[in-house]
Design an enzyme around this catalytic site. Structure first.
Site, mmCIF file in Angstrom:
data_model
loop_
_atom_site.group_PDB
_atom_site.id
_atom_site.type_symbol
_atom_site.label_atom_id
_atom_site.label_comp_id
_atom_site.label_asym_id
_atom_site.label_seq_id
_atom_site.Cartn_x
_atom_site.Cartn_y
_atom_site.Cartn_z
ATOM 1 N N ASP A 146 0.960 -1.267 0.048
ATOM 2 C CA ASP A 146 0.067 0.062 -0.069
ATOM 3 C C ASP A 146 0.837 1.081 -0.059
ATOM 4 O OD1 ASP A 146 0.960 -0.256 2.510
ATOM 5 O OD2 ASP A 146 -1.112 0.260 3.503
ATOM 6 N N TYR B 253 2.797 4.854 0.714
ATOM 7 C CA TYR B 253 3.250 5.366 2.077
ATOM 8 C C TYR B 253 2.453 6.240 2.643
ATOM 9 C CZ TYR B 253 7.988 4.046 -0.253
ATOM 10 O OH TYR B 253 8.989 3.301 -0.619
ATOM 11 N N PHE C 261 6.807 2.133 -3.920
ATOM 12 C CA PHE C 261 7.960 2.151 -3.589
ATOM 13 C C PHE C 261 8.539 3.773 -3.729
ATOM 14 C CE2 PHE C 261 7.684 -2.235 -4.001
ATOM 15 C CZ PHE C 261 8.323 -2.614 -2.825
ATOM 16 N N HIS D 246 11.137 -9.007 1.077
ATOM 17 C CA HIS D 246 10.875 -7.522 0.861
ATOM 18 C C HIS D 246 12.229 -6.784 1.176
ATOM 19 C CE1 HIS D 246 8.908 -3.804 1.374
ATOM 20 N NE2 HIS D 246 7.639 -4.128 0.679
#
Length: 234
Positions: A66, A68, A79, A191
């Site tokens: 999702d 930031y 990202f 991740h």
């Protein structure tokens, strides 16, 4: 919501957008904003990933969870953060691996629009979040829409690289038909967040692996050094 979807994606997303979940999502978002809650990214940026990367152009999918949830961070691309915004730890680790993998100096800006313009679909599974509340819009209906995006990419004949970082992204292997098809390349690892980057992301060489696959299948390569959008859009 359907009118806001970029034209190149409308046909494949029409069934998901016509479903009750999409209508409930739109109503719920409107209520949250009416109640004065800050929601990121702002409405004009929520579909930026689809606007910058038409379905026919997709060569690589980088799937996030999702947006930031800090002020000014989310820009509608997984990202990425706008120019001038401090790079979050996950993005910093992503650039660290880019340098180790391809010898590309860490970009000054965290804007990844230049990747998106080359066919890298920078998609989150939920496209909004409440300020300061990570994961707050998960399960509200975005997943049906973004799953339809991934399924549409996976269903094409064009060989595509899917970068699945972390358990959340890798769960899509089980949920999306054709995602694991032999014609595609799955690049899976932990991740890039500080909690897990050293458990398999760093050293995984996702960028060079993606380019090797694309080149071998006649789909060119991604210039990973070109992160910021070109002024002429080329």
């Amino acid at each position: 919501m359907q009118a806001a979807i970029p034209p190149a994606w409308r046909d494949v997303l029409a069934p998901a957008l016509a479903a009750p979940e999409a209508r409930r999502l739109a109503d719920w978002l409107a209520q949250e904003e009416k109640a004065g809650k800050a929601i990121y990214p702002p409405a004009p940026a929520r579909l930026r990933a689809l606007a910058l990367t038409p379905l026919a152009d997709v060569r690589v999918v980088i799937l996030g969870q999702d947006p930031y949830h800090g002020p000014g961070q989310a820009m509608g691309l997984s990202f990425a953060v706008p120019p001038g915004v401090r790079q979050p730890p996950s993005l910093a680790n992503l650039f660290k691996e880019l340098a180790a993998d391809c010898g590309i100096q860490r970009p000054v800006s965290g804007d990844l629009s230049g990747w998106a313009q080359q066919g890298v679909l920078l998609l989150n599974t939920a496209l909004t979040v409440e300020a300061g509340q990570a994961g707050s819009h998960a399960g509200r209906g975005w997943e049906a829409i973004t799953d339809a995006c991934i399924a549409a990419v996976a269903a094409r004949a064009a060989p595509t690289v899917f970068m699945l970082w972390g358990a959340h992204a890798q769960a899509k292997l089980r949920a999306i038909p054709d995602l694991g098809a032999a014609r595609h390349c799955i690049v899976a690892s932990s991740h890039p967040s500080p909690l897990s980057a050293h458990r398999g992301f760093l050293g995984s060489r996702p960028f060079s692996r993606a380019n090797a696959f694309l080149a071998a299948h006649g789909r060119g390569t991604i210039d990973w050094a070109r992160t910021n959008a070109c002024e002429d859009g080329q």
